[in-house]
Design an enzyme around this catalytic site. Structure first.
Site, mmCIF file in Angstrom:
data_model
loop_
_atom_site.group_PDB
_atom_site.id
_atom_site.type_symbol
_atom_site.label_atom_id
_atom_site.label_comp_id
_atom_site.label_asym_id
_atom_site.label_seq_id
_atom_site.Cartn_x
_atom_site.Cartn_y
_atom_site.Cartn_z
ATOM 1 N N ASP A 1 0.846 -1.196 0.000
ATOM 2 C CA ASP A 1 0.000 0.000 0.000
ATOM 3 C C ASP A 1 0.892 1.261 0.000
ATOM 4 O O ASP A 1 1.895 1.322 0.723
ATOM 5 C CB ASP A 1 -0.852 -0.055 1.281
ATOM 6 C CG ASP A 1 -1.995 0.927 1.297
ATOM 7 O OD1 ASP A 1 -2.492 1.293 0.220
ATOM 8 O OD2 ASP A 1 -2.413 1.306 2.417
ATOM 9 N N HIS A 2 0.520 2.240 -0.788
ATOM 10 C CA HIS A 2 1.201 3.546 -0.794
ATOM 11 C C HIS A 2 2.724 3.483 -0.936
ATOM 12 O O HIS A 2 3.454 4.077 -0.123
ATOM 13 C CB HIS A 2 0.876 4.350 0.479
ATOM 14 C CG HIS A 2 -0.541 4.822 0.526
ATOM 15 N ND1 HIS A 2 -1.003 5.840 -0.263
ATOM 16 C CD2 HIS A 2 -1.599 4.389 1.245
ATOM 17 C CE1 HIS A 2 -2.300 6.024 -0.021
ATOM 18 N NE2 HIS A 2 -2.686 5.146 0.881
ATOM 19 N N HIS B 1 -9.984 4.759 -0.666
ATOM 20 C CA HIS B 1 -9.070 4.842 0.485
ATOM 21 C C HIS B 1 -9.801 5.540 1.632
ATOM 22 O O HIS B 1 -10.855 6.148 1.434
ATOM 23 C CB HIS B 1 -7.813 5.640 0.110
ATOM 24 C CG HIS B 1 -6.811 4.824 -0.637
ATOM 25 N ND1 HIS B 1 -5.563 4.541 -0.149
ATOM 26 C CD2 HIS B 1 -6.879 4.209 -1.841
ATOM 27 C CE1 HIS B 1 -4.904 3.798 -1.009
ATOM 28 N NE2 HIS B 1 -5.675 3.585 -2.060
ATOM 29 N N GLY B 2 -9.203 5.478 2.813
ATOM 30 C CA GLY B 2 -9.769 6.201 3.955
ATOM 31 C C GLY B 2 -11.138 5.687 4.358
ATOM 32 O O GLY B 2 -12.029 6.465 4.707
ATOM 33 N N GLY B 3 -11.303 4.372 4.329
ATOM 34 C CA GLY B 3 -12.624 3.789 4.624
ATOM 35 C C GLY B 3 -13.091 3.972 6.057
ATOM 36 O O GLY B 3 -14.287 4.007 6.332
ATOM 37 N N ASN C 1 -10.475 0.336 1.420
ATOM 38 C CA ASN C 1 -9.325 0.284 2.330
ATOM 39 C C ASN C 1 -9.703 0.691 3.755
ATOM 40 O O ASN C 1 -10.265 1.779 3.967
ATOM 41 C CB ASN C 1 -8.252 1.269 1.856
ATOM 42 C CG ASN C 1 -7.501 0.781 0.645
ATOM 43 O OD1 ASN C 1 -7.875 -0.218 0.019
ATOM 44 N ND2 ASN C 1 -6.436 1.475 0.299
ATOM 45 N N THR D 1 -7.139 2.709 9.844
ATOM 46 C CA THR D 1 -7.231 3.344 11.166
ATOM 47 C C THR D 1 -8.185 2.602 12.111
ATOM 48 O O THR D 1 -7.898 2.470 13.302
ATOM 49 C CB THR D 1 -7.694 4.814 10.994
ATOM 50 O OG1 THR D 1 -6.748 5.465 10.140
ATOM 51 C CG2 THR D 1 -7.772 5.543 12.308
ATOM 52 N N HIS E 1 -7.784 9.872 4.687
ATOM 53 C CA HIS E 1 -7.195 8.879 5.588
ATOM 54 C C HIS E 1 -7.324 9.331 7.040
ATOM 55 O O HIS E 1 -7.401 10.529 7.312
ATOM 56 C CB HIS E 1 -5.700 8.700 5.290
ATOM 57 C CG HIS E 1 -5.419 8.078 3.956
ATOM 58 N ND1 HIS E 1 -4.882 8.777 2.914
ATOM 59 C CD2 HIS E 1 -5.606 6.816 3.502
ATOM 60 C CE1 HIS E 1 -4.739 7.961 1.874
ATOM 61 N NE2 HIS E 1 -5.177 6.774 2.190
ATOM 62 N N GLY E 2 -7.315 8.378 7.933
ATOM 63 C CA GLY E 2 -7.298 8.708 9.361
ATOM 64 C C GLY E 2 -8.688 9.007 9.890
ATOM 65 O O GLY E 2 -9.691 8.688 9.254
#
Ligand code: 13P
Length: 269
Positions: free
Chosen positions: A76-77, A200-202, A222, A225, A172-173
């Site tokens: 990832d990333h 992303h950032g689910g 994704n 966190t 994200h986060g």
């Protein structure tokens, strides 16, 4: 067994959980095997350094390889072509090259390089355009990051990746204010490129919004966190209740499993 990304998201949306702890890894394997559901287990470049490449090579890969359940091991990333190459050499079956903070032309050029290398190794490729920021960016005005349909079309014409991460109101986060997912934009992008999209950032996006996003083209969701928060909550809870380390660890795993099972509906179990 270890499989590539394309084979599991071709016609079914899949959850992609970040591995950030040994407890999380164990729970994810157990859930995948118990319900016979293919999961995407991903490790970011940052956490690969923390968990160590040896941990991945000697524990993660053999464990997933021996399983009768299909698992994707996704990097990832990864921020550089070199990091992608190291990931492929290590045994990742799928990679994300994240050039989203670079100029579009540079992102395209580097993604093309990644595609050439990955195709030889039979490894799937995810890329990102528009930039999915994070609460840590201190940027509340997420509209500035939105992926445009034209950008997505141009990018996919020049660098036809297997899955495209888009910025559509996600971050994200932990969200500092309620996320407003642009379902309309997801639908437009998917209509224009016809390829699986990645959300992303689910963490913190309501399940009903995730399901709507799936209906219009998202195939990989994704979650990172939320599992880290579950680990911390489990540790606090376990330390409050128990004296032995193994008991605390069990409590941590219970919390993580509960978090993972919160996505039961998306995983069709
Ligand atoms: P969250 O940590 O916000 O769930 O995002 C995870 C992610 O998108 C990993 O790439």
């Amino acid at each position: 067994m270890l499989v590539d990304l394309v084979s599991v998201i071709d016609d079914t949306p899949r959850m992609a959980f970040n591995i950030t702890s040994i407890e999380g890894f164990r729970v994810l394997v157990e859930v995948g095997e118990k319900y016979q559901v293919p999961l995407i287990l991903q490790i970011s470049e940052r956490y690969l350094k923390d968990l160590t490449p040896e941990f991945v090579k000697e524990l993660v890969i053999p464990k997933l390889d021996r399983s009768t359940t299909p698992f994707v091991l996704h990097l990832d990333h990864a921020g550089t072509v070199e990091a992608v190459m190291a990931g492929i050499q290590l045994g990742f079956t799928s990679v994300m090259f994240d050039g989203s903070t670079r100029q579009m032309s540079e992102n395209i050029r580097l993604t093309q390089e990644v595609l050439q290398i990955s195709r030889l190794a039979n490894v799937s490729v995810e890329a990102e355009i528009g930039h999915v920021g994070g609460a840590e960016d201190g940027d509340e005005d997420r509209d500035t990051y939105l992926t445009s349909v034209d950008e997505a079309r141009e990018f996919m014409e020049k660098a036809p990746v297997d899955a495209l991460a888009v910025a559509v109101g996600n971050a994200h986060g932990l969200y500092t204010k309620a996320p407003k997912l642009r379902i309309d934009r997801i639908a437009e992008i998917h209509k224009a490129i016809g390829k699986p999209l990645v959300l992303h950032g689910g963490t913190g996006i309501p399940l009903s919004d995730i399901i709507q996003a799936i209906h219009v083209g998202v195939k990989k969701i994704n979650i990172g966190t939320e599992l880290k928060q579950a680990w911390l909550a489990g540790a606090r809870d376990g330390i409050g209740k128990h004296k032995e380390l193994d008991q605390v660890r069990t409590t941590i795993r219970e919390h993580i499993e509960q978090a993972v099972m919160g996505f039961r509906e998306v995983m069709s179990i």
